[in-house]
Scaffold this motif. Structure first.
Motif, mmCIF file in Angstrom:
data_model
loop_
_atom_site.group_PDB
_atom_site.id
_atom_site.type_symbol
_atom_site.label_atom_id
_atom_site.label_comp_id
_atom_site.label_asym_id
_atom_site.label_seq_id
_atom_site.Cartn_x
_atom_site.Cartn_y
_atom_site.Cartn_z
ATOM 1 N N ARG A 40 39.830 44.258 32.326
ATOM 2 C CA ARG A 40 38.846 44.255 33.403
ATOM 3 C C ARG A 40 38.533 45.682 33.854
ATOM 4 O O ARG A 40 37.394 45.997 34.203
ATOM 5 C CB ARG A 40 39.347 43.422 34.578
ATOM 6 N N SER A 44 34.957 47.458 33.787
ATOM 7 C CA SER A 44 34.465 48.117 34.990
ATOM 8 C C SER A 44 34.011 49.540 34.689
ATOM 9 O O SER A 44 32.920 49.967 35.104
ATOM 10 C CB SER A 44 35.563 48.126 36.054
ATOM 11 N N TYR A 137 36.604 39.006 28.058
ATOM 12 C CA TYR A 137 35.972 39.039 29.375
ATOM 13 C C TYR A 137 34.504 39.402 29.221
ATOM 14 O O TYR A 137 34.155 40.317 28.471
ATOM 15 C CB TYR A 137 36.655 40.057 30.295
ATOM 16 N N TYR A 193 35.420 45.495 42.030
ATOM 17 C CA TYR A 193 35.414 44.065 42.325
ATOM 18 C C TYR A 193 34.082 43.583 42.895
ATOM 19 O O TYR A 193 33.966 42.413 43.268
ATOM 20 C CB TYR A 193 36.568 43.707 43.262
ATOM 21 N N SER A 194 33.077 44.451 42.957
ATOM 22 C CA SER A 194 31.740 43.948 43.229
ATOM 23 C C SER A 194 31.107 43.389 41.957
ATOM 24 O O SER A 194 30.114 42.678 42.014
ATOM 25 C CB SER A 194 30.852 45.054 43.815
ATOM 26 N N TYR A 195 31.697 43.712 40.796
ATOM 27 C CA TYR A 195 31.313 43.091 39.542
ATOM 28 C C TYR A 195 32.109 41.802 39.356
ATOM 29 O O TYR A 195 33.117 41.575 40.021
ATOM 30 C CB TYR A 195 31.601 44.012 38.356
ATOM 31 N N GLN A 196 31.646 40.967 38.435
ATOM 32 C CA GLN A 196 32.381 39.756 38.079
ATOM 33 C C GLN A 196 32.931 39.908 36.665
ATOM 34 O O GLN A 196 32.302 40.526 35.800
ATOM 35 C CB GLN A 196 31.476 38.526 38.143
ATOM 36 N N TYR A 197 34.090 39.317 36.433
ATOM 37 C CA TYR A 197 34.730 39.377 35.127
ATOM 38 C C TYR A 197 35.080 37.946 34.721
ATOM 39 O O TYR A 197 36.087 37.405 35.149
ATOM 40 C CB TYR A 197 35.973 40.269 35.175
ATOM 41 N N ASN A 198 34.214 37.370 33.912
ATOM 42 C CA ASN A 198 34.363 35.970 33.532
ATOM 43 C C ASN A 198 35.133 35.865 32.218
ATOM 44 O O ASN A 198 34.707 36.419 31.195
ATOM 45 C CB ASN A 198 32.992 35.310 33.376
ATOM 46 N N SER A 255 42.784 42.911 44.294
ATOM 47 C CA SER A 255 41.514 42.186 44.223
ATOM 48 C C SER A 255 40.977 41.838 45.598
ATOM 49 O O SER A 255 39.786 41.751 45.808
ATOM 50 C CB SER A 255 41.687 40.909 43.390
ATOM 51 N N ASN A 259 36.565 44.390 47.731
ATOM 52 C CA ASN A 259 35.290 43.675 47.765
ATOM 53 C C ASN A 259 34.323 44.433 48.647
ATOM 54 O O ASN A 259 34.068 44.077 49.791
ATOM 55 C CB ASN A 259 35.492 42.249 48.298
#
Length: 351
Positions: A40, A44, A137, A193-198, A255, A259
């Motif tokens: 992650r 990032s 991810y 953590y303003s991004y998403q990690y799916n 985490s 944010n």
């Protein structure tokens, strides 16, 4: 009688040896290689980079210490070089650990392509040997990253790192690896953590990687075939599967903190919005608020209530409140020391 004593001694020695062997086996399986590079964080950093040269700089920046990998066991974190190849219109960006002269190990890939709607698709994929099968991810970035414009330009040439063993950039110097629990806390400061990690279990461009597979670098893998993820973690498919059985405190300790609109500035974001005195932003509340009260509130009250008296007798004013200048000096000195201390803590003592 002697026979019984000898038999008893032999039995005791046998059980003691068995216990010692079992204990050694348990200790030997406690190290997990994949704990030392958070994908992650790689995703990032990729989203914040302007091109692949900048991406390589960021993942090796000694001030950030994104990686904690020490595969050649020399007590120094390995340099990670970046190699790009084009496979079926897919930009396959390979991250390789430099372990010795002409000795490299693929660690992860960043795979970039356009879909049928002409939108960019990015997957960060862990090496099977390091992370298990299909540890992937897909980052979702806020806005369009600048690096996206880098891949589809006229006369594009794939990036190939020029750095090698004992031949590194001038900004680079080695550092010692963290203990795992400290690395988990540290790396949380460098994940946006303003991004998403799916997490996804399927590779979008498997055929593109298959074309590259026969040219991959796998020095560490060939040296230690029994240290693969499958051997290290029997019964688990990949790192994600393993994480589901771990305590939450072992996975990500930052985490909930980051944010914000600018989480990469986590050590200063909370105070950048408060005032222009940036050096006071990293100090603790108890040390920073008191000098502000003394330096701001006291003189303002004197100026508003009796401005003529203070101007007509400036010497009496200075002599009557000599402590007004002391908090101002403390404000200039103390927060700087405090900020330095916290920065070292956030950087593991190496910033």
């Amino acid at each position: 009688m002697k026979t019984k004593l000898l038999l008893s001694s032999f039995i005791c020695f046998f059980f003691a040896s068995s216990f010692a062997q079992d204990k050694t086996t348990v200790n030997a399986t406690n190290s997990e290689i994949s704990d030392n590079l958070d994908l992650r964080a790689i995703a990032s950093v990729f989203g914040d980079s302007k091109d692949l040269a900048d991406f390589e700089f960021r993942i090796n920046n000694p001030k950030e210490q994104i990686s904690n990998l020490d595969l050649n066991n020399d007590n120094q974190v390995d340099y990670l070089r970046v190699i790009e190849t084009l496979e079926e219109n897919v930009h396959l960006i390979v991250i390789q650990a430099v372990l010795g002269k002409d000795q490299f190990q693929d660690v992860a890939t960043v795979e970039v392509a356009k879909d049928n709607n002409n939108s960019m698709q990015v997957q960060v994929v862990g090496n099977v040997y390091m992370y298990g099968k299909n540890y992937i991810y897909e980052p979702v970035y806020v806005g369009v990253p600048v690096i996206y414009n880098y891949f589809w330009i006229t006369n594009y040439h794939p990036y190939y790192s020029s750095w090698n063993w004992n031949y590194y950039p001038t900004y680079y110097y080695t550092w010692n690896p963290f203990p795992i629990f400290k690395y988990r806390r540290h790396i949380g400061l460098h994940i946006n953590y303003s991004y998403q990690y799916n997490y996804v279990p399927t590779r979008r461009y498997q055929s593109a990687y298959d074309n590259y597979y026969r040219r991959r670098s796998n020095y560490y893998e060939t040296q230690y075939p029994n240290r693969s993820f499958e051997r290290r973690n029997s019964g688990y498919t990949n790192r994600y599967d393993l994480d589901q059985t771990r305590p939450k405190r072992d996975l990500s300790n930052r985490s909930g903190i980051r944010n914000s609109d600018n989480p990469r500035e986590n050590t200063t974001t909370g105070t950048r919005n408060e005032s222009s005195t940036s050096r006071n932003t990293t100090s603790s509340p108890t040390r920073s608020t008191e000098p502000r009260v003394n330096t701001s509130s006291m003189p303002r009250n004197n100026n508003t209530t009796s401005p003529r008296s203070t101007s007509s007798t400036p010497r009496n004013f200075e002599n009557s409140t000599p402590r007004a200048s002391e908090p101002r000096n403390n404000g200039n000195q103390s927060p700087r020391n405090i900020g330095g201390g916290r920065e070292r803590n956030s950087g593991g003592g190496r910033r």
